[in-house]
Motif scaffolding. Structure first.
Motif, PDB file in Angstrom:
ATOM      1  N   LEU A  82     -77.671  19.833  43.700  1.00  0.00           N
ATOM      2  CA  LEU A  82     -78.183  20.817  44.640  1.00  0.00           C
ATOM      3  C   LEU A  82     -78.826  20.153  45.854  1.00  0.00           C
ATOM      4  N   GLY A  83     -79.562  19.068  45.624  1.00  0.00           N
ATOM      5  CA  GLY A  83     -80.217  18.375  46.733  1.00  0.00           C
ATOM      6  C   GLY A  83     -79.226  17.870  47.757  1.00  0.00           C
ATOM      7  N   SER A  84     -78.141  17.248  47.308  1.00  0.00           N
ATOM      8  CA  SER A  84     -77.134  16.745  48.244  1.00  0.00           C
ATOM      9  C   SER A  84     -76.410  17.896  48.934  1.00  0.00           C
ATOM     10  N   TRP A  85     -76.217  19.023  48.210  1.00  0.00           N
ATOM     11  CA  TRP A  85     -75.571  20.189  48.814  1.00  0.00           C
ATOM     12  C   TRP A  85     -76.426  20.744  49.943  1.00  0.00           C
ATOM     13  N   VAL A  86     -77.735  20.813  49.719  1.00  0.00           N
ATOM     14  CA  VAL A  86     -78.653  21.302  50.751  1.00  0.00           C
ATOM     15  C   VAL A  86     -78.569  20.417  51.993  1.00  0.00           C
ATOM     16  N   ALA A  87     -78.575  19.101  51.791  1.00  0.00           N
ATOM     17  CA  ALA A  87     -78.481  18.183  52.935  1.00  0.00           C
ATOM     18  C   ALA A  87     -77.154  18.357  53.671  1.00  0.00           C
ATOM     19  N   THR A  88     -76.087  18.617  52.909  1.00  0.00           N
ATOM     20  CA  THR A  88     -74.768  18.794  53.511  1.00  0.00           C
ATOM     21  C   THR A  88     -74.718  20.032  54.396  1.00  0.00           C
ATOM     22  N   GLN A  89     -75.449  21.076  54.038  1.00  0.00           N
ATOM     23  CA  GLN A  89     -75.442  22.299  54.851  1.00  0.00           C
ATOM     24  C   GLN A  89     -75.969  22.028  56.254  1.00  0.00           C
ATOM     25  N   ARG A  90     -76.955  21.155  56.362  1.00  0.00           N
ATOM     26  CA  ARG A  90     -77.483  20.821  57.692  1.00  0.00           C
ATOM     27  C   ARG A  90     -76.423  20.133  58.541  1.00  0.00           C
ATOM     28  N   SER A  91     -75.747  19.149  57.963  1.00  0.00           N
ATOM     29  CA  SER A  91     -74.713  18.445  58.724  1.00  0.00           C
ATOM     30  C   SER A  91     -73.517  19.351  59.006  1.00  0.00           C
ATOM     31  N   ASN A  92     -73.195  20.238  58.048  1.00  0.00           N
ATOM     32  CA  ASN A  92     -72.074  21.166  58.263  1.00  0.00           C
ATOM     33  C   ASN A  92     -72.356  22.114  59.424  1.00  0.00           C
ATOM     34  N   ARG A  93     -73.597  22.576  59.532  1.00  0.00           N
ATOM     35  CA  ARG A  93     -73.914  23.483  60.633  1.00  0.00           C
ATOM     36  C   ARG A  93     -73.811  22.763  61.971  1.00  0.00           C
ATOM     37  N   ARG A  94     -74.283  21.510  62.028  1.00  0.00           N
ATOM     38  CA  ARG A  94     -74.188  20.761  63.280  1.00  0.00           C
ATOM     39  C   ARG A  94     -72.736  20.587  63.708  1.00  0.00           C
ATOM     40  N   ARG A  95     -71.843  20.468  62.728  1.00  0.00           N
ATOM     41  CA  ARG A  95     -70.418  20.288  63.037  1.00  0.00           C
ATOM     42  C   ARG A  95     -69.679  21.616  63.178  1.00  0.00           C
ATOM     43  N   GLY A  96     -70.386  22.722  63.035  1.00  0.00           N
ATOM     44  CA  GLY A  96     -69.741  24.025  63.129  1.00  0.00           C
ATOM     45  C   GLY A  96     -68.967  24.396  61.890  1.00  0.00           C
ATOM     46  N   GLY A  97     -69.353  23.815  60.746  1.00  0.00           N
ATOM     47  CA  GLY A  97     -68.612  24.043  59.511  1.00  0.00           C
ATOM     48  C   GLY A  97     -69.139  25.175  58.643  1.00  0.00           C
ATOM     49  N   LEU A  98     -70.102  25.937  59.143  1.00  0.00           N
ATOM     50  CA  LEU A  98     -70.626  27.074  58.385  1.00  0.00           C
ATOM     51  C   LEU A  98     -70.315  28.371  59.122  1.00  0.00           C
ATOM     52  N   THR A  99     -70.015  29.413  58.364  1.00  0.00           N
ATOM     53  CA  THR A  99     -69.776  30.716  58.969  1.00  0.00           C
ATOM     54  C   THR A  99     -71.114  31.360  59.331  1.00  0.00           C
ATOM     55  N   GLU A 100     -71.061  32.371  60.197  1.00  0.00           N
ATOM     56  CA  GLU A 100     -72.285  33.084  60.566  1.00  0.00           C
ATOM     57  C   GLU A 100     -72.925  33.737  59.337  1.00  0.00           C
ATOM     58  N   GLU A 101     -72.089  34.214  58.423  1.00  0.00           N
ATOM     59  CA  GLU A 101     -72.594  34.835  57.209  1.00  0.00           C
ATOM     60  C   GLU A 101     -73.342  33.816  56.353  1.00  0.00           C
ATOM     61  N   GLN A 102     -72.778  32.618  56.232  1.00  0.00           N
ATOM     62  CA  GLN A 102     -73.428  31.577  55.436  1.00  0.00           C
ATOM     63  C   GLN A 102     -74.754  31.159  56.070  1.00  0.00           C
ATOM     64  N   ILE A 103     -74.764  31.016  57.389  1.00  0.00           N
ATOM     65  CA  ILE A 103     -76.004  30.659  58.087  1.00  0.00           C
ATOM     66  C   ILE A 103     -77.067  31.723  57.855  1.00  0.00           C
ATOM     67  N   GLN A 104     -76.650  32.995  57.926  1.00  0.00           N
ATOM     68  CA  GLN A 104     -77.599  34.090  57.735  1.00  0.00           C
ATOM     69  C   GLN A 104     -78.159  34.106  56.316  1.00  0.00           C
ATOM     70  N   ARG A 105     -77.308  33.827  55.322  1.00  0.00           N
ATOM     71  CA  ARG A 105     -77.783  33.811  53.937  1.00  0.00           C
ATOM     72  C   ARG A 105     -78.830  32.720  53.740  1.00  0.00           C
ATOM     73  N   LEU A 106     -78.611  31.568  54.372  1.00  0.00           N
ATOM     74  CA  LEU A 106     -79.585  30.487  54.259  1.00  0.00           C
ATOM     75  C   LEU A 106     -80.848  30.803  55.058  1.00  0.00           C
ATOM     76  N   ASP A 107     -80.673  31.429  56.223  1.00  0.00           N
ATOM     77  CA  ASP A 107     -81.849  31.839  57.009  1.00  0.00           C
ATOM     78  C   ASP A 107     -82.711  32.812  56.221  1.00  0.00           C
ATOM     79  N   ASP A 108     -82.068  33.691  55.461  1.00  0.00           N
ATOM     80  CA  ASP A 108     -82.805  34.674  54.659  1.00  0.00           C
ATOM     81  C   ASP A 108     -83.660  34.000  53.587  1.00  0.00           C
ATOM     82  N   LEU A 109     -83.296  32.755  53.247  1.00  0.00           N
ATOM     83  CA  LEU A 109     -84.068  31.985  52.266  1.00  0.00           C
ATOM     84  C   LEU A 109     -85.110  31.097  52.939  1.00  0.00           C
ATOM     85  N   SER A 110     -85.265  31.265  54.273  1.00  0.00           N
ATOM     86  CA  SER A 110     -86.164  30.406  55.066  1.00  0.00           C
ATOM     87  C   SER A 110     -85.727  28.951  54.985  1.00  0.00           C
TER      88      SER A 110
END
Length: 214
Positions: A82-110
């Motif tokens: 889980l820790g490495s997955w969380v770190a990967t989400q940050r790099s994926n967003r910088r590269r445009g690899g996350l959908t708006e829905e995925q970004i919103q779901r993570l934003d909802d978790l602060s």
């Protein structure tokens, strides 16, 4: 597939089910799967994109983590993935690899998108507390402490040009001492003068209670 609680069926399943599932995905992509069948598969939670399915599982795992710990700051060195997955989400967003829905779901978790900046701010606040308590920012390097390592890291970062002007200015605002060797020398010289004023000589015993003898 009664023995599992999801429809993420391996392609190499010993039965033909895995291959059939793969065929449904391919048929939908090429527009050859009837709308009725798409609807029937949707109703049972069919996973059309395996990557999205795995992402959803990890996000649910992160939601459970927040319920338990009150935050989503999973250590990158945690024993599970889980820790490495969380770190990967940050790099994926910088590269445009996350959908708006995925970004919103993570934003909802602060979700903390800039963990490095957050960690820097947390350590800066620790240094400010140290300064308020001790009157200086010369954090001892022995014993080896997180704050001591961080302070040393700021000096090293400045030397190699990796410290931003914003962070440098914030440190200087609380009186950060970049050349701690010169600062320590001046402090010890002042203490030596005080010693001579009291004792009349500068031959300080090596076992003097303060560091002056050393």
């Amino acid at each position: 597939f009664p023995s599992h609680d999801n429809l993420d069926i391996p392609i190499n399943e010993s039965s033909q089910l895995g291959n059939w599932v793969s065929k449904q995905r391919n048929s939908r992509k090429s527009g050859q799967l009837k709308a009725e069948r798409v609807d029937r598969l949707n109703k049972i939670g069919f996973v059309w994109d395996v990557k999205d399915g795995k992402w959803d599982e990890k996000c649910k795992e992160l939601e459970a983590y927040k319920l338990k710990f009150g935050n989503v700051n999973v250590p990158s060195a945690s024993t599970d993935s889980l820790g490495s997955w969380v770190a990967t989400q940050r790099s994926n967003r910088r590269r445009g690899g996350l959908t708006e829905e995925q970004i919103q779901r993570l934003d909802d978790l602060s979700f903390d998108w800039n963990r490095l900046d957050s960690e820097w701010t947390a350590m800066f606040n620790e240094l400010a507390k140290y300064k308020a308590l001790n009157g200086h920012t010369r954090v001892p390097q022995r014993p080896n402490t997180p704050l001591g390592r961080w302070v040393r890291g700021q000096r090293d970062s400045l030397k190699v040009g990796r410290l931003s002007d914003e962070k440098r200015l914030k440190l200087e605002e609380i009186g950060f001492e970049w050349n701690v060797l010169d600062t320590n020398w001046e402090a010890m010289f002042k203490e030596l003068i005080e010693f001579k004023t009291v004792h009349g000589y500068t031959n300080v015993p090596a076992n003097w209670p303060t560091y002056l003898g050393v």
